[in-house]
Structure formats: structure tokens, C-alpha cells
Design a protein around this motif. Sequence first.
Motif, short mmCIF file in Angstrom:
data_model
loop_
_atom_site.label_atom_id
_atom_site.label_comp_id
_atom_site.label_asym_id
_atom_site.label_seq_id
_atom_site.Cartn_x
_atom_site.Cartn_y
_atom_site.Cartn_z
N VAL A 25 51.05 -18.89 -18.12
CA VAL A 25 49.86 -18.02 -18.05
C VAL A 25 49.31 -17.78 -19.46
CG1 VAL A 25 49.08 -15.66 -17.58
CG2 VAL A 25 50.41 -16.88 -15.87
N ALA A 26 50.20 -17.50 -20.40
CA ALA A 26 49.77 -17.24 -21.78
C ALA A 26 49.09 -18.46 -22.39
CB ALA A 26 50.96 -16.81 -22.63
N ILE A 27 49.67 -19.62 -22.19
CA ILE A 27 49.08 -20.86 -22.72
C ILE A 27 47.71 -21.10 -22.11
CG2 ILE A 27 49.29 -23.38 -22.79
CD1 ILE A 27 52.36 -22.94 -22.97
N ALA A 28 47.62 -20.99 -20.79
CA ALA A 28 46.34 -21.25 -20.11
C ALA A 28 45.27 -20.24 -20.52
CB ALA A 28 46.54 -21.22 -18.60
N THR A 29 45.65 -18.99 -20.65
CA THR A 29 44.68 -17.94 -21.00
C THR A 29 44.18 -18.14 -22.44
OG1 THR A 29 45.77 -16.40 -19.51
CG2 THR A 29 44.29 -15.46 -21.15
N TYR A 30 45.09 -18.35 -23.35
CA TYR A 30 44.71 -18.50 -24.75
C TYR A 30 43.93 -19.79 -24.98
CZ TYR A 30 44.97 -18.76 -29.80
OH TYR A 30 44.64 -18.85 -31.14
N ALA A 31 44.42 -20.89 -24.44
CA ALA A 31 43.77 -22.18 -24.67
C ALA A 31 42.39 -22.26 -24.02
CB ALA A 31 44.66 -23.31 -24.16
N SER A 32 42.16 -21.49 -22.97
CA SER A 32 40.85 -21.50 -22.33
C SER A 32 39.76 -20.96 -23.26
CB SER A 32 40.88 -20.68 -21.04
OG SER A 32 41.67 -21.32 -20.09
N ALA A 33 40.14 -20.09 -24.16
CA ALA A 33 39.17 -19.57 -25.13
C ALA A 33 38.88 -20.59 -26.22
CB ALA A 33 39.69 -18.28 -25.74
N LEU A 34 39.79 -21.52 -26.41
CA LEU A 34 39.65 -22.50 -27.49
C LEU A 34 39.13 -23.86 -27.03
CD1 LEU A 34 43.05 -21.85 -29.32
CD2 LEU A 34 40.80 -20.91 -29.89
N ILE A 35 39.58 -24.31 -25.88
CA ILE A 35 39.28 -25.67 -25.43
C ILE A 35 38.45 -25.62 -24.16
CG2 ILE A 35 40.25 -27.88 -24.72
CD1 ILE A 35 42.83 -27.01 -26.24
N TRP A 36 37.19 -25.95 -24.28
CA TRP A 36 36.29 -26.03 -23.14
C TRP A 36 35.12 -26.93 -23.52
CZ3 TRP A 36 31.27 -24.42 -23.70
CH2 TRP A 36 30.99 -23.62 -24.80
N PHE A 37 34.41 -27.40 -22.51
CA PHE A 37 33.20 -28.18 -22.76
C PHE A 37 32.23 -27.94 -21.62
CE2 PHE A 37 36.23 -30.97 -20.65
CZ PHE A 37 35.47 -31.55 -19.64
N PRO A 38 30.92 -28.06 -21.90
CA PRO A 38 29.94 -27.86 -20.83
C PRO A 38 30.03 -28.98 -19.79
CG PRO A 38 28.86 -28.38 -22.92
CD PRO A 38 30.32 -28.33 -23.18
N ALA A 39 29.98 -28.59 -18.53
CA ALA A 39 30.03 -29.57 -17.44
C ALA A 39 29.02 -29.14 -16.37
CB ALA A 39 31.44 -29.65 -16.86
N GLY A 40 27.80 -29.54 -16.55
CA GLY A 40 26.77 -29.17 -15.58
C GLY A 40 26.46 -27.70 -15.64
N VAL A 41 26.57 -27.04 -14.48
CA VAL A 41 26.20 -25.62 -14.38
C VAL A 41 27.31 -24.69 -14.86
CG1 VAL A 41 24.62 -26.04 -12.48
CG2 VAL A 41 27.00 -25.49 -11.99
N ALA A 42 28.46 -25.23 -15.12
CA ALA A 42 29.60 -24.40 -15.51
C ALA A 42 30.25 -24.97 -16.76
CB ALA A 42 30.61 -24.35 -14.37
N LYS A 43 31.24 -24.25 -17.24
CA LYS A 43 32.05 -24.73 -18.35
C LYS A 43 33.34 -25.31 -17.78
CE LYS A 43 30.44 -21.25 -21.61
NZ LYS A 43 30.84 -20.07 -22.39
N ALA A 44 33.78 -26.41 -18.37
CA ALA A 44 35.03 -27.03 -17.94
C ALA A 44 36.17 -26.52 -18.82
CB ALA A 44 34.92 -28.54 -18.04
N TYR A 45 37.21 -26.06 -18.18
CA TYR A 45 38.40 -25.58 -18.87
C TYR A 45 39.58 -26.46 -18.47
CZ TYR A 45 35.67 -21.40 -19.85
OH TYR A 45 34.70 -20.54 -20.27
N PRO A 46 39.75 -27.61 -19.13
CA PRO A 46 40.79 -28.55 -18.70
C PRO A 46 42.21 -28.02 -18.81
CG PRO A 46 39.83 -29.25 -20.78
CD PRO A 46 39.02 -28.09 -20.30
N VAL A 47 42.45 -27.08 -19.70
CA VAL A 47 43.82 -26.57 -19.87
C VAL A 47 44.29 -25.86 -18.60
CG1 VAL A 47 45.30 -25.03 -21.22
CG2 VAL A 47 43.57 -26.39 -22.36
#
Length: 163
Positions: free
Chosen positions: A14-36
Motif C-alpha cells: 500500500v505504501a509503495i503504491a500510494t507514494y509511487a502514484s504521486a511520482l509515476i504517472w502519464f496522461p492517458a486520454g481522459v484520465a491519468k495512468a498510474y501503472p504502479v
Amino acid sequence: MSRVNKLTYMAVLVAIATYASALIWFPAGVAKAYPVQHAINVIAAVLLGPIPAVVIAFVTSLLRNLLGTGSLLAFPGSMIGAFLAGYLYQKTNRMWTASLGEVIGTGVIAPLFAVPYAKVFMGTTVGAFFFLPSFLVSSLSGAVIGLILVKRLVKLKVWKLKF
């Protein structure tokens, strides 16, 4: 595995996913992609099972929403994908099926749930095809990363679990 160990692994994911979501993302159409988030779903599905994977997805989505790095659509997407990833892995005992379950659950099934969910909770009325490309791109990228990572974790015997 003891209950304490399992809860500890869940908290770390949970900690890894929560923290990394703030750092690693990219725009994907109408939403942001959070691959982590999707990678963590695959890892949790393989290493812990479907129910812990869903709990991890829920808590991560909740924290991301509270911190302002996620949307309400994170709930149905991540939880459906996590459950299907864990279920398929449990039935086949093949890691690639966990990735496939994540992509099908989050990329294909979740957009269908997102339509009424978005209408009730977000006040928008759009079709499932509006969410499908974004969910699919996000889940596919994360599922591939998750599959690579979980194979390495198992090969290196980082996790003290029975495989």
C-alpha cells in the motif's frame, strides 16, 4: 505465512503504491495512468491472493483520494482488476494470468462499472467507451511491469512464501 507477516507485506505494498502514484504517472486520454497501482495489484495477487490484493487496492485508492492524487474511478478499476488477477492466478498458478486478469478486470470490465459509478458519485453521464482506452492503457502498462517484477521477486526468493 503468519498473519502479521501478511499484514506487513500488505502495508508495504500500500505504501509503495500510494507514494509511487504521486511520482509515476502519464496522461492517458481522459484520465491519468498510474501503472504502479496495477503493478502492485499483480504482485499482490500472485504473492498474497485475491482478497488481500483487493484490500490493498481499496486502501491505496482511499489514500490516493485523500491525498488528492487519485480520482473516485480508482476504486472500481483497481479493485476489480486486483480480484480478477488473484482469482486467475489462484486457478491456474501461472503468473501471466495474473497480468491478464489485471488487464481484463481493470481495462475491460471496470469501464462498464465506471459508467453508473461516475453518474452517481461524480455527476457525469458518459458511456463505457469513454473510459475504456484510458483504463486499458493504464492497466496494460502496469500489468507488464508487475509481471516482470513479480517474476524477479520469486526468482530471487525475496518473499518467503510457498510458490
